[in-house]
Scaffold this active site. Structure first.
Site, PDB file in Angstrom:
ATOM      1  N   TYR A 199       0.850  -1.335   0.089  1.00 36.69           N
ATOM      2  CA  TYR A 199      -0.019  -0.040  -0.018  1.00 36.69           C
ATOM      3  C   TYR A 199       0.929   1.304  -0.104  1.00 36.69           C
ATOM      4  O   TYR A 199       1.743   1.511   0.997  1.00 36.69           O
ATOM      5  CB  TYR A 199      -1.055  -0.030   1.220  1.00 36.69           C
ATOM      6  CG  TYR A 199      -1.953  -1.293   1.276  1.00 36.69           C
ATOM      7  CD1 TYR A 199      -2.265  -1.907   0.248  1.00 36.69           C
ATOM      8  CD2 TYR A 199      -2.429  -1.533   2.442  1.00 36.69           C
ATOM      9  CE1 TYR A 199      -2.811  -3.021   0.402  1.00 36.69           C
ATOM     10  CE2 TYR A 199      -3.230  -2.577   2.614  1.00 36.69           C
ATOM     11  CZ  TYR A 199      -3.352  -3.434   1.515  1.00 36.69           C
ATOM     12  OH  TYR A 199      -4.513  -4.395   1.590  1.00 36.69           O
ATOM     13  N   HIS A 229       0.114 -12.089   1.181  1.00 39.64           N
ATOM     14  CA  HIS A 229      -0.726 -11.045   0.500  1.00 39.64           C
ATOM     15  C   HIS A 229      -1.308 -11.762  -0.873  1.00 39.64           C
ATOM     16  O   HIS A 229      -2.524 -11.365  -0.990  1.00 39.64           O
ATOM     17  CB  HIS A 229      -0.134  -9.610   0.235  1.00 39.64           C
ATOM     18  CG  HIS A 229      -1.077  -8.740   0.037  1.00 39.64           C
ATOM     19  ND1 HIS A 229      -0.384  -7.344  -0.056  1.00 39.64           N
ATOM     20  CD2 HIS A 229      -2.371  -8.495  -0.413  1.00 39.64           C
ATOM     21  CE1 HIS A 229      -1.488  -6.433  -0.529  1.00 39.64           C
ATOM     22  NE2 HIS A 229      -2.749  -7.166  -0.548  1.00 39.64           N
ATOM     23  N   GLY A 254     -17.245   1.103  -2.257  1.00 42.43           N
ATOM     24  CA  GLY A 254     -18.209   2.126  -2.103  1.00 42.43           C
ATOM     25  C   GLY A 254     -19.466   2.126  -2.835  1.00 42.43           C
ATOM     26  O   GLY A 254     -20.340   2.938  -2.568  1.00 42.43           O
ATOM     27  N   SER A 308     -13.012  -4.908   1.578  1.00 42.32           N
ATOM     28  CA  SER A 308     -14.137  -4.443   0.542  1.00 42.32           C
ATOM     29  C   SER A 308     -15.416  -4.633   0.811  1.00 42.32           C
ATOM     30  O   SER A 308     -16.417  -5.119   0.087  1.00 42.32           O
ATOM     31  CB  SER A 308     -13.847  -4.638  -0.914  1.00 42.32           C
ATOM     32  OG  SER A 308     -12.778  -4.046  -1.253  1.00 42.32           O
ATOM     33  N   PRO A 309     -15.897  -4.517   2.302  1.00 40.45           N
ATOM     34  CA  PRO A 309     -17.157  -5.056   2.656  1.00 40.45           C
ATOM     35  C   PRO A 309     -18.184  -4.141   2.025  1.00 40.45           C
ATOM     36  O   PRO A 309     -19.456  -4.463   2.122  1.00 40.45           O
ATOM     37  CB  PRO A 309     -17.309  -5.181   4.164  1.00 40.45           C
ATOM     38  CG  PRO A 309     -16.079  -3.935   4.502  1.00 40.45           C
ATOM     39  CD  PRO A 309     -14.786  -4.255   3.306  1.00 40.45           C
TER      40      PRO A 309
END
Length: 340
Positions: free
Chosen positions: A55, A125, A209, A204-205
């Site tokens: 990140y 990852h 967005g 990404s729950p």
């Protein structure tokens, strides 16, 4: 904040995905805004902070380490290796590398940036398919024995790969994408985690967005926003997906919560071994997300919600063909073709 278990740690039922403070969704916020959000999360009851070497090519770990070092005893720190940035003539490039020597180097770099002696939960990852997962996890197990890592996790893997890894060293957590519009973990992973005693960490729950009911014009996304390369956010697919939101908004109203809270509450109600880690760059959105821990959903509403948004009603794949080749998760297409 209600508590849930991940490996040996008790953590808040909703964690914080730190990625968006440095990476992925266009221009990241200024450092002082990132600092404010991290401290607000800590004060709001978040005790699981999730970052990675990738990140911001280390910038996110540096931010998390600098801001949260004085509070290190108050939270569980998760990071990831095996996918990091490498300097090339064209600039920084993301590289999947699961060789033991690379994992050891990634971990040492992460420890330095995070300003800590130990990472509580260390994930692979991505599984580097050129390297047997047993070798990568074996190197991670060495890090546990050396006292540099406390518990191990995997990200974007299948149930079969989880079982192979778990035979080498206990896996405390699996972090895969899971939301109403990405239901792949329901094929096999949720059951495998339950069987093996691993926590399922849902990234990404809120569907990057979409389930916040705030993104209506994908053409306005920043040029560097990764959603521009995701099929579900292609204009035609997204226009179809937007048609799901009015009924979804109505269900949130029935539940007495916001659309984002509904998405998170649904995950919390699915199983006690699931922990969502929504990310945000705004303190008001953070507070809204944490409020989902107090939302109660009736079984009938859960059923209507799942019938509205699922793998059959959402247009577009979650990843591009290239990105799909890089992950190991089950897909509904393969599952149907297998006759399961």
């Amino acid at each position: 904040m209600p508590q849930r278990q991940v490996g040996p740690f008790q953590v808040g039922a909703i964690g914080l995905g730190c990625m968006s403070l440095s990476h992925a969704y266009g221009q990241p916020p200024a450092a002082e805004l990132g600092e404010r959000l991290l401290l607000a999360a800590l004060d709001g009851g978040v005790t699981l902070f999730d970052t990675a070497a990738l990140y911001g090519f280390g910038a996110n770990e540096t931010l998390v380490g600098r801001v949260l070092k004085p509070h290190r005893r108050r939270f569980t720190l998760a990071s990831k290796g095996g996918l990091a940035g490498v300097q090339t003539e064209e600039g920084m490039k993301r590289v999947i590398d699961g060789r033991p020597e690379s994992i050891r180097r990634n971990c040492e770099d992460s420890l330095r940036r995070l300003q800590t002696d130990v990472i509580d939960l260390y994930y692979l990852h991505r599984w580097d398919k050129r390297v047997p997962v047993e070798e990568s996890v074996g190197a991670m197990a060495d890090l546990v024995r050396a006292g540099k890592v406390r518990a191990l996790g995997l990200s974007e893997v299948s149930a079969a790969t989880l079982r192979r890894a778990h035979a080498v060293h206990p896996i405390a957590a699996v972090q895969n994408e899971y939301s109403l519009w990405t239901r792949n973990p329901e094929i096999a992973m949720l059951d495998a985690c339950r069987e093996l005693g691993a926590t399922f960490v849902a990234f990404s729950p809120v569907a990057r967005g979409f389930l916040c009911d705030a993104l209506h014009d994908v053409t306005a996304l920043d040029a560097k926003d990764i959603r521009r390369h995701m099929p579900r956010f292609a204009p035609a697919n997204y226009a179809a997906n937007l048609m799901l939101l009015p009924a979804y908004r109505d269900l949130a109203g029935e539940a007495g919560c916001t659309p984002a809270q509904l998405a998170l509450a649904w995950l919390l109600h699915k199983a006690p071994h699931i922990i969502p880690i929504p990310g945000t760059t705004r303190v008001d959105h953070l507070q809204e997300n944490l409020g989902a821990a107090g939302v109660k959903l009736q079984a009938a509403l859960m059923q209507r919600l799942e019938a509205l948004i699922n793998q059959n009603t959402v247009a577009g794949d979650r990843y591009s063909e290239q990105s799909n080749r890089e992950v190991d998760t089950e897909t509904f297409h393969e599952w149907r073709c297998s006759g399961s």
